[in-house]
Design a protein around this motif. Structure first.
Motif, PDB file in Angstrom:
ATOM      1  N   UNK A  17       1.022  -1.807  -0.051  1.00  0.00           N
ATOM      2  CA  UNK A  17       0.000   0.446  -0.009  1.00  0.00           C
ATOM      3  C   UNK A  17       0.993   1.109  -0.411  1.00  0.00           C
ATOM      4  N   UNK A  18       2.131   1.407   0.412  1.00  0.00           N
ATOM      5  CA  UNK A  18       3.240   2.347  -0.441  1.00  0.00           C
ATOM      6  C   UNK A  18       3.414   3.044  -1.361  1.00  0.00           C
ATOM      7  N   UNK A  19       2.730   3.973  -0.922  1.00  0.00           N
ATOM      8  CA  UNK A  19       3.319   4.833  -2.757  1.00  0.00           C
ATOM      9  C   UNK A  19       5.047   4.705  -2.746  1.00  0.00           C
ATOM     10  N   UNK A  20       5.413   4.483  -3.554  1.00  0.00           N
ATOM     11  CA  UNK A  20       7.052   4.569  -3.706  1.00  0.00           C
ATOM     12  C   UNK A  20       7.121   5.595  -5.665  1.00  0.00           C
ATOM     13  N   UNK A  21       8.216   6.894  -5.214  1.00  0.00           N
ATOM     14  CA  UNK A  21       7.939   7.459  -6.298  1.00  0.00           C
ATOM     15  C   UNK A  21       9.801   6.299  -6.387  1.00  0.00           C
ATOM     16  N   UNK A  22      10.292   6.714  -7.929  1.00  0.00           N
ATOM     17  CA  UNK A  22      11.332   6.254  -8.826  1.00  0.00           C
ATOM     18  C   UNK A  22      11.956   7.723  -7.920  1.00  0.00           C
ATOM     19  N   UNK A  23      13.659   8.162  -8.137  1.00  0.00           N
ATOM     20  CA  UNK A  23      14.144   9.243  -8.203  1.00  0.00           C
ATOM     21  C   UNK A  23      14.004  10.284  -9.094  1.00  0.00           C
ATOM     22  N   UNK A  24      14.178   9.474 -10.426  1.00  0.00           N
ATOM     23  CA  UNK A  24      13.187  10.424 -11.443  1.00  0.00           C
ATOM     24  C   UNK A  24      11.702  11.147 -11.546  1.00  0.00           C
ATOM     25  N   UNK A  41      17.564  21.058 -10.874  1.00  0.00           N
ATOM     26  CA  UNK A  41      17.182  20.232 -10.299  1.00  0.00           C
ATOM     27  C   UNK A  41      17.779  19.184 -10.201  1.00  0.00           C
ATOM     28  N   UNK A  42      18.977  18.428 -10.057  1.00  0.00           N
ATOM     29  CA  UNK A  42      19.554  17.234 -10.382  1.00  0.00           C
ATOM     30  C   UNK A  42      19.697  16.957  -9.158  1.00  0.00           C
ATOM     31  N   UNK A  43      19.750  15.181  -8.804  1.00  0.00           N
ATOM     32  CA  UNK A  43      19.933  14.343  -7.527  1.00  0.00           C
ATOM     33  C   UNK A  43      21.914  13.563  -8.095  1.00  0.00           C
ATOM     34  N   UNK A  44      21.879  13.933  -7.006  1.00  0.00           N
ATOM     35  CA  UNK A  44      23.447  13.500  -7.469  1.00  0.00           C
ATOM     36  C   UNK A  44      24.228  12.282  -6.059  1.00  0.00           C
ATOM     37  N   UNK A  45      24.688  10.860  -6.286  1.00  0.00           N
ATOM     38  CA  UNK A  45      25.300  10.578  -5.458  1.00  0.00           C
ATOM     39  C   UNK A  45      26.631  11.436  -4.516  1.00  0.00           C
ATOM     40  N   UNK A  49      27.561   7.740   0.418  1.00  0.00           N
ATOM     41  CA  UNK A  49      26.669   6.716   0.252  1.00  0.00           C
ATOM     42  C   UNK A  49      24.843   7.391   0.367  1.00  0.00           C
ATOM     43  N   UNK A  50      25.314   8.504   0.233  1.00  0.00           N
ATOM     44  CA  UNK A  50      23.529   9.535   0.821  1.00  0.00           C
ATOM     45  C   UNK A  50      23.287  10.148  -0.715  1.00  0.00           C
ATOM     46  N   UNK A  51      22.106  10.871  -1.025  1.00  0.00           N
ATOM     47  CA  UNK A  51      21.685  10.948  -2.077  1.00  0.00           C
ATOM     48  C   UNK A  51      22.173  12.879  -2.174  1.00  0.00           C
ATOM     49  N   UNK A  52      22.406  13.329  -2.727  1.00  0.00           N
ATOM     50  CA  UNK A  52      22.122  15.038  -2.924  1.00  0.00           C
ATOM     51  C   UNK A  52      20.944  15.474  -3.731  1.00  0.00           C
ATOM     52  N   UNK A  54      20.000  18.717  -5.405  1.00  0.00           N
ATOM     53  CA  UNK A  54      20.419  20.368  -5.976  1.00  0.00           C
ATOM     54  C   UNK A  54      19.710  20.702  -6.612  1.00  0.00           C
ATOM     55  N   UNK A  55      19.067  22.086  -6.069  1.00  0.00           N
ATOM     56  CA  UNK A  55      18.028  22.427  -6.408  1.00  0.00           C
ATOM     57  C   UNK A  55      18.462  24.375  -6.243  1.00  0.00           C
ATOM     58  N   UNK A  56      18.788  24.947  -7.906  1.00  0.00           N
ATOM     59  CA  UNK A  56      19.403  26.220  -8.143  1.00  0.00           C
ATOM     60  C   UNK A  56      21.293  25.796  -7.126  1.00  0.00           C
ATOM     61  N   UNK A  57      21.299  26.006  -6.381  1.00  0.00           N
ATOM     62  CA  UNK A  57      22.376  26.870  -5.767  1.00  0.00           C
ATOM     63  C   UNK A  57      22.425  25.982  -4.796  1.00  0.00           C
ATOM     64  N   UNK A  58      21.962  25.704  -3.888  1.00  0.00           N
ATOM     65  CA  UNK A  58      21.036  24.672  -2.743  1.00  0.00           C
ATOM     66  C   UNK A  58      21.312  22.824  -2.785  1.00  0.00           C
ATOM     67  N   UNK A  59      22.193  22.930  -2.091  1.00  0.00           N
ATOM     68  CA  UNK A  59      22.097  21.832  -1.891  1.00  0.00           C
ATOM     69  C   UNK A  59      21.971  20.426  -0.682  1.00  0.00           C
ATOM     70  N   UNK A  60      21.139  19.719  -0.875  1.00  0.00           N
ATOM     71  CA  UNK A  60      20.457  19.159   0.084  1.00  0.00           C
ATOM     72  C   UNK A  60      20.802  17.677   0.113  1.00  0.00           C
ATOM     73  N   UNK A  61      21.312  17.001   1.376  1.00  0.00           N
ATOM     74  CA  UNK A  61      21.729  15.728   1.476  1.00  0.00           C
ATOM     75  C   UNK A  61      20.649  15.195   2.622  1.00  0.00           C
ATOM     76  N   UNK A  62      20.418  13.870   1.679  1.00  0.00           N
ATOM     77  CA  UNK A  62      19.950  12.639   2.273  1.00  0.00           C
ATOM     78  C   UNK A  62      20.085  11.553   2.451  1.00  0.00           C
ATOM     79  N   UNK A  63      20.207  10.980   4.193  1.00  0.00           N
ATOM     80  CA  UNK A  63      21.296   9.170   4.081  1.00  0.00           C
ATOM     81  C   UNK A  63      19.915   8.960   4.414  1.00  0.00           C
TER      82      UNK A  63
END
Length: 69
Positions: A17-24, A41-45, A49-52, A54-63
């Motif tokens: 029942x979980x809704x799972x989104x791909x990175x794209x 807007x992009x996603x980088x490794x 091992x976390x994901x980065x 990138x939105x404009x000039x901001x970088x958000x790290x997700x682990x």
């Protein structure tokens, strides 16, 4: 004609029942937000091992919280 109002799903798997989104899918969703129009807007490794995100000039790290000690 019958209109489908909502989908009903039965499963013995609780994760079904979980809704799972791909990175794209997530990047496409962010690109639809009016305030983010014109931003790169992009996603980088990351080397850790976390994901980065990138939105404009901001970088958000997700682990993964389970991996954080």
């Amino acid at each position: 004609m019958i209109r489908l109002r909502r989908k009903i799903v039965a499963s013995s798997n609780p994760l079904a029942e979980e809704c799972i989104l791909s990175l794209n899918d997530l990047v496409d969703l962010l690109k639809m937000i009016p305030e983010l129009q014109g931003c790169n807007i992009s996603i980088e490794d990351s080397p850790t091992g976390s994901l980065l995100f990138v939105v404009g000039e901001n970088v958000f790290e997700v682990s993964d919280n389970a991996a954080v000690v």
